[in-house]
Scaffold this motif. Structure first.
Motif, short mmCIF file in Angstrom:
data_model
loop_
_atom_site.label_atom_id
_atom_site.label_comp_id
_atom_site.label_asym_id
_atom_site.label_seq_id
_atom_site.Cartn_x
_atom_site.Cartn_y
_atom_site.Cartn_z
N THR A 182 0.83 -1.14 -0.06
CA THR A 182 0.04 0.02 -0.03
C THR A 182 0.97 1.34 0.00
OG1 THR A 182 -1.43 -1.28 1.17
CG2 THR A 182 -1.74 1.03 1.16
N TRP A 183 0.83 1.96 -0.96
CA TRP A 183 1.49 3.42 -0.89
C TRP A 183 1.06 4.05 0.33
CZ3 TRP A 183 4.94 3.35 -4.54
CH2 TRP A 183 4.86 2.69 -5.80
N ARG A 186 -1.77 8.93 -0.03
CA ARG A 186 -3.24 8.56 -0.50
C ARG A 186 -3.35 9.51 -1.87
NH1 ARG A 186 -4.81 10.68 4.16
NH2 ARG A 186 -2.63 11.08 4.21
N ARG A 273 -7.03 5.39 -0.57
CA ARG A 273 -5.80 4.86 -0.40
C ARG A 273 -5.66 3.87 -1.38
NH1 ARG A 273 -2.71 4.56 4.04
NH2 ARG A 273 -4.05 5.78 5.22
N HIS A 275 -3.26 0.94 -3.65
CA HIS A 275 -2.39 -0.38 -3.23
C HIS A 275 -2.06 -0.96 -4.61
CE1 HIS A 275 -4.98 -0.57 0.42
NE2 HIS A 275 -5.80 -0.25 -0.47
N GLN A 276 -0.91 -1.57 -4.63
CA GLN A 276 -0.39 -2.60 -5.77
C GLN A 276 -0.59 -3.99 -5.13
OE1 GLN A 276 0.72 0.98 -7.99
NE2 GLN A 276 0.61 -1.21 -8.97
N ARG A 277 -1.54 -4.63 -5.60
CA ARG A 277 -1.70 -5.88 -5.02
C ARG A 277 -2.22 -6.82 -6.16
NH1 ARG A 277 -1.25 -6.31 0.61
NH2 ARG A 277 -1.11 -4.10 1.46
N ASN A 298 -2.28 1.55 -8.72
CA ASN A 298 -2.52 2.98 -8.79
C ASN A 298 -3.21 3.24 -9.94
OD1 ASN A 298 -0.59 4.58 -10.67
ND2 ASN A 298 0.97 3.37 -9.66
#
Ligand SMILES: Cc1cc2nc3c(=O)[nH]c(=O)nc-3n(C[C@H](O)[C@H](O)[C@H](O)COP(=O)(O)OP(=O)(O)OC[C@H]3O[C@@H](n4cnc5c(N)ncnc54)[C@H](O)[C@@H]3O)c2cc1C
Length: 403
Positions: A182-183, A186, A273, A275-277, A298
């Motif tokens: 998670t970056w 935000r 928020r 994320h890269q998942r 993102n």
């Protein structure tokens, strides 16, 4: 083929496109959505050439184009000097796709027009206020438990598609890990009435690089078709949501894009928020994950939803060929091999690189990155290669080579 039943969880754009593609292939389809309407908060709009071909396949391209804006170009700006670095022209893809442009149509419009079409199609049913809470499966069927206004219900299906978004109940019920990060900052989304094309001479889709605060700037048509602009900014890591969304911070960020004497006409603001998942598995048994339920990233480059729609089409094509006896169930694993890899190679990598390019702080690396964009745009072969990748045409071609 015998009429197999596919239950699709989530009436976001991915679930709706999957449902439409499946019913058009002869499946019986039930679409279940937890909420009472389609979520219309400002999210995806940028729809790339490869995805427009899929929107056309499900019969929505005319309405989709009519309710959005067609963007032939996108631009890359250096925000420190307010200068244009490079312009990319999708027309260079005219021999690669019938849609050499991007269409910016808000994702809730796609979901709503798809639902209209589903409601008019025999074999499809759409159920709002039906929240899936649990699932069980055997070798030949899946049972979903749903919470509905009339009480708990059980539904049986031959296959289930979990298109229920980043917090997917289906992914959790299958106990599949959602690996990634998670970056710390935000992303702030601000919608204004002011016309940036007129104010700064940009096009409908713009990426503004700045070592302190980058911006993505897009025009969308809006529900009233009057046109509006959406700007996406990073928050400070230690800024609270309230601070980031305050009038003062919103005005400061907008005047960072372009200072002007009178205040901006702000229509909407939100903070996410990011994320890269990627899910560790895209399938367990007869249950498949698609869209944000399988991967999140993102939004720089506008790839997440596009990739989700590609998942939906690949999945329906595969289930169709199995039901028609053209392939056997061993190809179920190919869905994961193709779609998981394409997400990692094209979406995760590009969105992380896009973010890095926009926010680069090191002056030498920054100058090199901007210069590289200029050189790519100036060289027709590299210009085309860049757009083939960014519009996911390469991803579609490459996926077909994975068995
Ligand atoms: C600011 C922003 C800008 C973006 N811009 C772009 C862009 O330009 N291009 C792009 O490609 N992507 C973009 N994205 C990403 C894009 O918005 C998502 O990839 C997209 O929403 C994924 O669609 P989906 O249908 O998979 O999931 P969602 O849109 O999240 O839909 C999931 C649906 O499932 C429902 N649901 C959840 N749980 C249940 C349950 N248990 N039972 C029944 N229903 C359930 C939800 O209510 C929801 O309606 C952006 C995202 C953000 C935040």
């Amino acid at each position: 083929m015998s009429q197999k039943h596919i239950a699709i969880v989530g009436a976001g754009p991915v679930g709706v496109v999957a449902a439409l593609a499946a019913v058009q292939q002869g499946f019986r389809v039930s679409l279940y959505e937890a909420e009472s309407t389609v979520d219309d908060s400002p999210r995806a709009a940028t729809t790339h050439s490869s995805t427009l071909e899929m929107v056309a396949r499900v019969g929505l391209i005319d309405r989709f184009t009519a309710e959005g804006l067609t963007a032939r170009y996108f631009q890359f700006w250096d925000q420190t000097t307010h200068s244009l670095v490079a312009q990319f022209d999708h027309e260079i893809l005219k021999n690669d796709t019938p849609y050499p442009f991007v269409v910016q149509t808000e994702q809730h419009k796609l979901a709503n027009m798809g639902i209209d079409k589903l409601r008019a199609t025999p074999g499809a049913s759409v159920h709002f206020q039906h929240r899936v809470t649990a699932l069980e499966q055997t070798e030949d069927k899946v049972t979903l438990t749903l919470e509905t206004p009339g009480g708990a219900q059980e539904v049986e299906a031959d296959y289930v598609i979990g298109a229920d978004g980043g917090r997917s109940t289906i992914r959790k019920a299958l106990d599949i890990a959602f690996d990634g990060m998670t970056w710390p900052e935000r992303f702030i989304v601000i919608t204004v009435k002011d016309d940036f094309e007129r104010l700064m001479g940009c096009c409908y889709r713009n990426y503004l690089a700045h070592p302190g605060a980058w911006t993505n700037l897009f025009k969308i048509s809006g529900d009233d078709m009057q046109g509006r602009w959406r700007a996406v900014f990073p928050s400070e890591v230690d800024e609270t949501d309230e601070q980031a969304l305050s009038d003062e911070a919103v005005a400061r960020r907008l005047s960072h894009v372009l200072p002007k004497a009178d205040p901006y006409d702000v229509l909407h603001r939100n903070i996410y928020r990011v994320h890269q998942r990627v899910a560790a598995q895209f399938r367990k048994g007869r249950v498949f994950l698609a869209g944000d339920a399988a991967h999140v990233n993102n939004p720089i480059g506008g790839l997440g939803l596009n990739c989700g729609i590609h998942d939906a089409m690949e999945l329906v094509d595969m289930l169709t060929s199995v039901e028609r006896g053209e392939e056997d169930a061993s190809v179920f694993d190919r869905y994961e091999r193709r779609r998981r890899q394409m997400n990692i190679e094209f979406v995760q990598q590009q969105t992380i690189n896009n973010k890095k390019r926009l926010e680069e702080k090191d002056p030498v690396a920054r100058a090199r990155a901007l210069d590289e964009m200029r050189k790519i745009a100036d060289d027709p072969a590299r210009h085309r290669q860049f757009l083939l990748r960014s519009s996911l045409i390469d991803s579609v071609r490459q996926a077909k080579t994975i068995q």
